[in-house]
Design a protein around this motif. Sequence first.
Motif, PDB file in Angstrom:
ATOM      1  N   LEU A 220       2.077  14.637 -22.105  1.00  0.00           N
ATOM      2  CA  LEU A 220       1.468  15.604 -21.195  1.00  0.00           C
ATOM      3  C   LEU A 220       0.696  16.666 -21.976  1.00  0.00           C
ATOM      4  CD1 LEU A 220       1.105  16.857 -18.366  1.00  0.00           C
ATOM      5  CD2 LEU A 220       3.291  18.048 -18.725  1.00  0.00           C
ATOM      6  N   THR A 221       1.232  17.098 -23.111  1.00  0.00           N
ATOM      7  CA  THR A 221       0.550  18.099 -23.927  1.00  0.00           C
ATOM      8  C   THR A 221      -0.753  17.535 -24.474  1.00  0.00           C
ATOM      9  OG1 THR A 221       2.754  18.906 -24.552  1.00  0.00           O
ATOM     10  CG2 THR A 221       0.880  19.780 -25.769  1.00  0.00           C
ATOM     11  N   GLY A 222      -0.734  16.274 -24.898  1.00  0.00           N
ATOM     12  CA  GLY A 222      -1.963  15.627 -25.351  1.00  0.00           C
ATOM     13  C   GLY A 222      -2.979  15.495 -24.232  1.00  0.00           C
ATOM     14  N   TRP A 223      -2.494  15.180 -23.026  1.00  0.00           N
ATOM     15  CA  TRP A 223      -3.376  15.072 -21.858  1.00  0.00           C
ATOM     16  C   TRP A 223      -4.087  16.408 -21.602  1.00  0.00           C
ATOM     17  CZ3 TRP A 223      -4.577  11.018 -18.586  1.00  0.00           C
ATOM     18  CH2 TRP A 223      -5.186  11.339 -17.375  1.00  0.00           C
ATOM     19  N   MET A 224      -3.321  17.503 -21.692  1.00  0.00           N
ATOM     20  CA  MET A 224      -3.923  18.816 -21.482  1.00  0.00           C
ATOM     21  C   MET A 224      -4.934  19.139 -22.586  1.00  0.00           C
ATOM     22  SD  MET A 224      -0.829  21.192 -19.973  1.00  0.00           S
ATOM     23  CE  MET A 224       0.415  20.809 -21.208  1.00  0.00           C
ATOM     24  N   ALA A 225      -4.609  18.802 -23.825  1.00  0.00           N
ATOM     25  CA  ALA A 225      -5.548  19.050 -24.916  1.00  0.00           C
ATOM     26  C   ALA A 225      -6.831  18.256 -24.712  1.00  0.00           C
ATOM     27  CB  ALA A 225      -4.897  18.681 -26.256  1.00  0.00           C
ATOM     28  N   MET A 226      -6.700  17.013 -24.273  1.00  0.00           N
ATOM     29  CA  MET A 226      -7.875  16.176 -24.022  1.00  0.00           C
ATOM     30  C   MET A 226      -8.784  16.830 -22.997  1.00  0.00           C
ATOM     31  SD  MET A 226      -8.019  12.306 -22.431  1.00  0.00           S
ATOM     32  CE  MET A 226      -7.219  12.809 -20.888  1.00  0.00           C
ATOM     33  N   TYR A 227      -8.196  17.323 -21.899  1.00  0.00           N
ATOM     34  CA  TYR A 227      -9.010  17.909 -20.854  1.00  0.00           C
ATOM     35  C   TYR A 227      -9.423  19.351 -21.145  1.00  0.00           C
ATOM     36  CZ  TYR A 227      -9.223  14.027 -17.705  1.00  0.00           C
ATOM     37  OH  TYR A 227      -9.529  12.813 -17.148  1.00  0.00           O
ATOM     38  N   GLU A 228      -8.896  19.925 -22.230  1.00  0.00           N
ATOM     39  CA  GLU A 228      -9.422  21.188 -22.724  1.00  0.00           C
ATOM     40  C   GLU A 228     -10.482  20.932 -23.794  1.00  0.00           C
ATOM     41  OE1 GLU A 228      -8.541  24.403 -21.407  1.00  0.00           O
ATOM     42  OE2 GLU A 228      -7.962  22.865 -19.956  1.00  0.00           O
ATOM     43  N   ARG A 229     -10.933  19.692 -23.894  1.00  0.00           N
ATOM     44  CA  ARG A 229     -12.000  19.263 -24.817  1.00  0.00           C
ATOM     45  C   ARG A 229     -11.589  19.381 -26.285  1.00  0.00           C
ATOM     46  NH1 ARG A 229     -17.417  22.059 -22.467  1.00  0.00           N
ATOM     47  NH2 ARG A 229     -16.031  23.846 -22.294  1.00  0.00           N
ATOM     48  N   ALA A 230     -10.294  19.476 -26.565  1.00  0.00           N
ATOM     49  CA  ALA A 230      -9.787  19.448 -27.942  1.00  0.00           C
ATOM     50  C   ALA A 230      -9.399  18.003 -28.235  1.00  0.00           C
ATOM     51  CB  ALA A 230      -8.599  20.389 -28.104  1.00  0.00           C
ATOM     52  N   HIS A 231     -10.404  17.140 -28.393  1.00  0.00           N
ATOM     53  CA  HIS A 231     -10.143  15.701 -28.406  1.00  0.00           C
ATOM     54  C   HIS A 231      -9.395  15.232 -29.648  1.00  0.00           C
ATOM     55  CE1 HIS A 231     -12.074  14.580 -24.695  1.00  0.00           C
ATOM     56  NE2 HIS A 231     -13.081  15.377 -24.982  1.00  0.00           N
ATOM     57  N   TYR A 409     -12.566  26.796  -9.147  1.00  0.00           N
ATOM     58  CA  TYR A 409     -12.858  27.179 -10.528  1.00  0.00           C
ATOM     59  C   TYR A 409     -12.538  28.648 -10.794  1.00  0.00           C
ATOM     60  CZ  TYR A 409     -15.556  27.961 -14.818  1.00  0.00           C
ATOM     61  OH  TYR A 409     -15.945  28.303 -16.093  1.00  0.00           O
ATOM     62  N   THR A 410     -12.746  29.497  -9.809  1.00  0.00           N
ATOM     63  CA  THR A 410     -12.513  30.926 -10.021  1.00  0.00           C
ATOM     64  C   THR A 410     -11.043  31.258 -10.227  1.00  0.00           C
ATOM     65  OG1 THR A 410     -12.477  31.209  -7.611  1.00  0.00           O
ATOM     66  CG2 THR A 410     -14.555  31.669  -8.753  1.00  0.00           C
ATOM     67  N   THR A 411     -10.144  30.352  -9.879  1.00  0.00           N
ATOM     68  CA  THR A 411      -8.705  30.637  -9.984  1.00  0.00           C
ATOM     69  C   THR A 411      -8.001  29.781 -11.025  1.00  0.00           C
ATOM     70  OG1 THR A 411      -8.194  29.073  -8.207  1.00  0.00           O
ATOM     71  CG2 THR A 411      -8.609  31.355  -7.577  1.00  0.00           C
ATOM     72  N   LEU A 412      -8.736  28.930 -11.735  1.00  0.00           N
ATOM     73  CA  LEU A 412      -8.134  28.048 -12.731  1.00  0.00           C
ATOM     74  C   LEU A 412      -8.676  28.353 -14.118  1.00  0.00           C
ATOM     75  CD1 LEU A 412      -8.306  24.619 -10.830  1.00  0.00           C
ATOM     76  CD2 LEU A 412      -6.236  25.903 -11.364  1.00  0.00           C
ATOM     77  N   SER A 413      -7.829  28.176 -15.140  1.00  0.00           N
ATOM     78  CA  SER A 413      -8.249  28.281 -16.533  1.00  0.00           C
ATOM     79  C   SER A 413      -8.285  26.870 -17.106  1.00  0.00           C
ATOM     80  CB  SER A 413      -7.262  29.146 -17.329  1.00  0.00           C
ATOM     81  OG  SER A 413      -7.589  29.141 -18.706  1.00  0.00           O
ATOM     82  N   THR A 414      -9.475  26.296 -17.187  1.00  0.00           N
ATOM     83  CA  THR A 414      -9.597  24.905 -17.577  1.00  0.00           C
ATOM     84  C   THR A 414     -10.924  24.645 -18.262  1.00  0.00           C
ATOM     85  OG1 THR A 414      -9.963  22.675 -16.673  1.00  0.00           O
ATOM     86  CG2 THR A 414     -10.223  24.512 -15.147  1.00  0.00           C
ATOM     87  N   ALA A 415     -10.859  24.075 -19.450  1.00  0.00           N
ATOM     88  CA  ALA A 415     -12.086  23.739 -20.172  1.00  0.00           C
ATOM     89  C   ALA A 415     -12.843  22.624 -19.464  1.00  0.00           C
ATOM     90  CB  ALA A 415     -11.755  23.324 -21.610  1.00  0.00           C
ATOM     91  N   ARG A 416     -12.121  21.749 -18.773  1.00  0.00           N
ATOM     92  CA  ARG A 416     -12.795  20.709 -18.001  1.00  0.00           C
ATOM     93  C   ARG A 416     -13.657  21.357 -16.915  1.00  0.00           C
ATOM     94  NH1 ARG A 416      -9.554  15.830 -15.119  1.00  0.00           N
ATOM     95  NH2 ARG A 416      -8.256  17.549 -14.439  1.00  0.00           N
ATOM     96  N   GLY A 417     -13.114  22.387 -16.256  1.00  0.00           N
ATOM     97  CA  GLY A 417     -13.905  23.133 -15.289  1.00  0.00           C
ATOM     98  C   GLY A 417     -15.077  23.836 -15.945  1.00  0.00           C
ATOM     99  N   ASP A 418     -14.856  24.401 -17.147  1.00  0.00           N
ATOM    100  CA  ASP A 418     -15.947  25.061 -17.870  1.00  0.00           C
ATOM    101  C   ASP A 418     -17.091  24.088 -18.132  1.00  0.00           C
ATOM    102  OD1 ASP A 418     -14.386  27.328 -17.921  1.00  0.00           O
ATOM    103  OD2 ASP A 418     -13.679  27.009 -19.977  1.00  0.00           O
ATOM    104  N   GLU A 419     -16.732  22.853 -18.453  1.00  0.00           N
ATOM    105  CA  GLU A 419     -17.755  21.841 -18.736  1.00  0.00           C
ATOM    106  C   GLU A 419     -18.598  21.571 -17.494  1.00  0.00           C
ATOM    107  OE1 GLU A 419     -17.957  17.672 -21.260  1.00  0.00           O
ATOM    108  OE2 GLU A 419     -16.055  18.301 -20.379  1.00  0.00           O
ATOM    109  N   HIS A 420     -17.948  21.426 -16.340  1.00  0.00           N
ATOM    110  CA  HIS A 420     -18.691  21.235 -15.097  1.00  0.00           C
ATOM    111  C   HIS A 420     -19.531  22.469 -14.774  1.00  0.00           C
ATOM    112  CE1 HIS A 420     -17.030  17.378 -14.092  1.00  0.00           C
ATOM    113  NE2 HIS A 420     -15.791  17.825 -14.016  1.00  0.00           N
ATOM    114  N   PHE A 421     -18.970  23.648 -15.020  1.00  0.00           N
ATOM    115  CA  PHE A 421     -19.701  24.882 -14.727  1.00  0.00           C
ATOM    116  C   PHE A 421     -20.959  24.979 -15.572  1.00  0.00           C
ATOM    117  CE2 PHE A 421     -20.353  29.549 -15.092  1.00  0.00           C
ATOM    118  CZ  PHE A 421     -20.517  29.837 -13.747  1.00  0.00           C
TER     119      PHE A 421
END
Length: 457
Positions: A220-231, A409-421
Amino acid sequence: MARTPNRELADLLAEARWGNDQLARAVNRIGRETGLELTYDHSAVSHWLKGVRPRAAVRPVIAEAFARRLARPVTSQQAGFGAAPAGRAEGGTQSAQSALADLSDLVRDDMDPSRRSMLAAGLYSAAMLVPGYTELAHRLDGARAEVRAGRTVRIGESEVETVRAMTERIAAILDELGGGHARPMSAAFLANTVMPWLSADGTPAVKKSMLAAASDLVYLTGWMAMYERAHGLGQQYFGEALNLAQDGQDHVTYCRTLRGMSLQAANLGYGPRALEYADAAAECAPAAGPRLTAFLRGQQAHGAALVHDQRLAFTRLNQTEAALAKADGRNDAVGGYDWAAYHFHVSSVLYALGDLPRSIQAMRQSNRVRPANERQGRLHANGVLASRQWELGHVEAAATTWHEFLNDYTTLSTARGDEHFDVLRRSVATQSGSRVVRRLGERVREVGRQKTATATV
């Protein structure tokens, strides 16, 4: 002082069928993934061929450039630059004696804010080899002495249940608040609680259960890192999860981790590798319920589409649908795979095969059947859907979807969201003529100001 020509590098260039310029461009491109702004040209490669060694930080980048070109692991030593620094071996698996200690180092670095940006810039290896489940013969017993047990002398089932409960809580926080908040909590819990328990005494059954529970949290931690663009970091976590799952005889987490690695490769554009990981996950899957089958077949379908095997992709989609139709209830649930996930896979397959209109239809269907509380999934799906609607020229429909995206997006802290933004911001900047787009642009600027203000607090 005379230098010795680098014959190993020359041999790799010949095998890759690259000229000096092509290698330089590949190194510059991959370097940007790690935060290195490189400007090499053919003359730099000429110097390397004559025996000049690039700086230490660049050597693994050069090796990775060849690994991606040749579709096999390549180390700095094989490129003629000498052995890698002490620590984790390049392009290979961990030794039995260092596996647990390496995981301990990884999570302690990840929970340290001063180290996190360095970890996030780690290099993703497109040629990482993953053995089948039964091929992993090493055990962690020899590594246990390398990690202190702390105050815990003996563990029981209550400690195992604590790890499983925390994994569920962290997954819930991930969906509610985003990986930016959830992953540091996960890393801290792994470092301060799980690592001592992994090296503590207990019955063989309890120790095996602890390894399995830990593997699920590390995945799960790796999954979160992946979606925070820390591949690169995500890939390290996935590798550690594989080791723990194998040692804990947890087939399901082992398969799920391989599937996660397939998704990561797909997101980064490595179609053949994505299919290879997806097939490996399916091949080593235990006999289990239909939801696990659907979970794995759906990813195989996407991998097949990425290599343009349309027949295989649709065959896998049919198998996914048939398996999921048999999955009554949640007793065999894996990874939350449901009809929303299935239609997302349908959309991904269609998009990879060039059918943009039908991929949009499938994504809309995915959104219609998605549970209302899946905010992370909805955020990502709306970002994907809006981008494809915009690509098709359906700007007003895209604007409506982008507004829905911004609500989450305004209520989440997510690099995946940042990428879409970032995609949204570029889109409105290049097509700002219509009233609908101007209104969307105004909201984008306001949200951007809010995010900036939050980040500087």
